[in-house]
Design a protein around this motif. Sequence first.
Motif, PDB file in Angstrom:
ATOM      1  N   LEU A   1       4.629   2.733  -6.449  1.00 52.53           N
ATOM      2  CA  LEU A   1       3.225   3.119  -6.321  1.00 52.53           C
ATOM      3  C   LEU A   1       2.571   3.290  -7.687  1.00 52.53           C
ATOM      4  O   LEU A   1       1.423   2.869  -7.901  1.00 52.53           O
ATOM      5  N   GLY A   2       3.293   3.902  -8.627  1.00 55.86           N
ATOM      6  CA  GLY A   2       2.740   4.068  -9.976  1.00 55.86           C
ATOM      7  C   GLY A   2       2.488   2.740 -10.666  1.00 55.86           C
ATOM      8  O   GLY A   2       1.428   2.529 -11.271  1.00 55.86           O
ATOM      9  N   VAL A   3       3.446   1.816 -10.552  1.00 47.82           N
ATOM     10  CA  VAL A   3       3.280   0.493 -11.160  1.00 47.82           C
ATOM     11  C   VAL A   3       2.118  -0.253 -10.508  1.00 47.82           C
ATOM     12  O   VAL A   3       1.320  -0.915 -11.195  1.00 47.82           O
ATOM     13  N   LEU A   4       1.992  -0.145  -9.183  1.00 48.00           N
ATOM     14  CA  LEU A   4       0.902  -0.829  -8.487  1.00 48.00           C
ATOM     15  C   LEU A   4      -0.459  -0.298  -8.922  1.00 48.00           C
ATOM     16  O   LEU A   4      -1.399  -1.073  -9.166  1.00 48.00           O
ATOM     17  N   ILE A   5      -0.575   1.030  -9.056  1.00 49.40           N
ATOM     18  CA  ILE A   5      -1.850   1.623  -9.477  1.00 49.40           C
ATOM     19  C   ILE A   5      -2.199   1.195 -10.907  1.00 49.40           C
ATOM     20  O   ILE A   5      -3.335   0.799 -11.196  1.00 49.40           O
ATOM     21  N   LEU A   6      -1.207   1.265 -11.806  1.00 48.26           N
ATOM     22  CA  LEU A   6      -1.453   0.841 -13.187  1.00 48.26           C
ATOM     23  C   LEU A   6      -1.837  -0.636 -13.249  1.00 48.26           C
ATOM     24  O   LEU A   6      -2.738  -1.028 -14.002  1.00 48.26           O
ATOM     25  N   TYR A   7      -1.166  -1.445 -12.447  1.00 47.16           N
ATOM     26  CA  TYR A   7      -1.454  -2.882 -12.434  1.00 47.16           C
ATOM     27  C   TYR A   7      -2.886  -3.153 -11.961  1.00 47.16           C
ATOM     28  O   TYR A   7      -3.624  -3.927 -12.581  1.00 47.16           O
TER      29      TYR A   7
ATOM     30  N   SER B   1      -7.559  -9.770 -22.564  1.00 49.98           N
ATOM     31  CA  SER B   1      -6.475 -10.567 -21.983  1.00 49.98           C
ATOM     32  C   SER B   1      -5.106  -9.985 -22.329  1.00 49.98           C
ATOM     33  O   SER B   1      -4.151 -10.139 -21.548  1.00 49.98           O
ATOM     34  N   SER B   2      -4.985  -9.313 -23.477  1.00 50.36           N
ATOM     35  CA  SER B   2      -3.695  -8.747 -23.866  1.00 50.36           C
ATOM     36  C   SER B   2      -3.263  -7.635 -22.903  1.00 50.36           C
ATOM     37  O   SER B   2      -2.089  -7.553 -22.518  1.00 50.36           O
ATOM     38  N   LYS B   3      -4.230  -6.785 -22.486  1.00 54.11           N
ATOM     39  CA  LYS B   3      -3.893  -5.715 -21.543  1.00 54.11           C
ATOM     40  C   LYS B   3      -3.546  -6.277 -20.167  1.00 54.11           C
ATOM     41  O   LYS B   3      -2.653  -5.755 -19.490  1.00 54.11           O
ATOM     42  N   LYS B   4      -4.244  -7.327 -19.761  1.00 52.19           N
ATOM     43  CA  LYS B   4      -3.896  -7.960 -18.483  1.00 52.19           C
ATOM     44  C   LYS B   4      -2.503  -8.568 -18.543  1.00 52.19           C
ATOM     45  O   LYS B   4      -1.740  -8.495 -17.567  1.00 52.19           O
ATOM     46  N   SER B   5      -2.157  -9.165 -19.674  1.00 52.23           N
ATOM     47  CA  SER B   5      -0.812  -9.733 -19.831  1.00 52.23           C
ATOM     48  C   SER B   5       0.247  -8.641 -19.791  1.00 52.23           C
ATOM     49  O   SER B   5       1.309  -8.815 -19.187  1.00 52.23           O
ATOM     50  N   GLN B   6      -0.038  -7.502 -20.424  1.00 55.95           N
ATOM     51  CA  GLN B   6       0.902  -6.391 -20.384  1.00 55.95           C
ATOM     52  C   GLN B   6       1.086  -5.873 -18.961  1.00 55.95           C
ATOM     53  O   GLN B   6       2.211  -5.552 -18.547  1.00 55.95           O
ATOM     54  N   ALA B   7      -0.030  -5.802 -18.209  1.00 57.56           N
ATOM     55  CA  ALA B   7       0.066  -5.333 -16.822  1.00 57.56           C
ATOM     56  C   ALA B   7       0.880  -6.304 -15.972  1.00 57.56           C
ATOM     57  O   ALA B   7       1.721  -5.883 -15.160  1.00 57.56           O
ATOM     58  N   LEU B   8       0.663  -7.604 -16.149  1.00 59.11           N
ATOM     59  CA  LEU B   8       1.435  -8.598 -15.406  1.00 59.11           C
ATOM     60  C   LEU B   8       2.911  -8.541 -15.777  1.00 59.11           C
ATOM     61  O   LEU B   8       3.790  -8.639 -14.910  1.00 59.11           O
ATOM     62  N   THR B   9       3.196  -8.386 -17.073  1.00 50.53           N
ATOM     63  CA  THR B   9       4.587  -8.300 -17.511  1.00 50.53           C
ATOM     64  C   THR B   9       5.277  -7.089 -16.902  1.00 50.53           C
ATOM     65  O   THR B   9       6.408  -7.177 -16.401  1.00 50.53           O
ATOM     66  N   MET B  10       4.600  -5.931 -16.924  1.00 47.47           N
ATOM     67  CA  MET B  10       5.159  -4.716 -16.316  1.00 47.47           C
ATOM     68  C   MET B  10       5.406  -4.919 -14.828  1.00 47.47           C
ATOM     69  O   MET B  10       6.466  -4.541 -14.296  1.00 47.47           O
ATOM     70  N   TYR B  11       4.454  -5.539 -14.148  1.00 44.17           N
ATOM     71  CA  TYR B  11       4.558  -5.749 -12.703  1.00 44.17           C
ATOM     72  C   TYR B  11       5.753  -6.631 -12.368  1.00 44.17           C
ATOM     73  O   TYR B  11       6.560  -6.315 -11.477  1.00 44.17           O
TER      74      TYR B  11
END
Length: 330
Positions: A202-208, A218-228
Amino acid sequence: GGLILFAIFSLVMDVFKIGYYSSFYSCLSAIKIIYPIVQAIFVVVQTYFLWVSAKDCIHVHLNVTRCGLMLTLTTNLAVWMSAVTDESVHKAHSKLKKNMTEEIFRWLLKERSQRGGKLCTIEECNCNSQICQIFKNGYFWLYPFNIEYSLFASAMVYVMWKNVGRFIDHHSHHIQRLKFRLFRRTFFIGIMLGLIILVSGLGVLILYEVQVNSSTESSKKSQALTMYYIFNIVCLSLMSLVCIGGSVIYRFDKRDMDRHKNPTRTLDVALLMGAALGQYAISYYSIVAIVASTPRDTISALNLTYALLMIAQHTFQNVFIIEGLHRQPP
């Protein structure tokens, strides 16, 4: 208890939808407002029916009972398909509005607002007030609960349908009463690990969702995708290992295999494999798209790994469940 929890959120979603559609009812057909009202009535009646009759084993009027339960089951599936479609359309409209200019959006809104020769104004058809926005965002975020309610109710109605006309031998020596003890053996460890994965997911989904939808970098979106993707890869790897371990334990189990023809078990296996076909197809098309696309960056590699692990996990899980269905009781 789970059914009632999802039913409450579904009712709240229907209230929000009624409030949202009532904000500009002059631009909509009456069915738009009537539908959530009828759906709320259906949720209340069905939840009461399942709460009272879930354990009933009907032995009279078998054909009528089976027909009614199957009609209820298909109705739940239709509601589920409608909710998934509405959620997808809502996301598509949100992205369309974000990508087009305000003038084009107002022109399209004006064109779509024409009903029966009457052309509504932008103010009448647009959701401008704060309470309207609350209703709109509220019912959109409650869609997953309504989707889960439909699937939950479908599963319970399906079990009731299987039990129509069934006789239970109360004197059978094979009936095992499972005693649940929280702090005995591995029950506590399994529950704790499951809760940790659930909360982490749930935490990862909310952050994503926050990073992808709110950030313009775009760098933050890439970080979110990588984490996901990394989180899902770890979870799928653990699930695959656990299913393989369960299948290995079956090999050391001295219980016999039940090879007799069992229509209920055959239907269970068919539904299990049929439900997995959708995820297999999604993973297959993802693999084809990743292999055919250029350039191949880190996110593409993670996506490819995720798709391959999804296929492996569903395969090992289905094998483990099917073997469990064919085991004789202790």
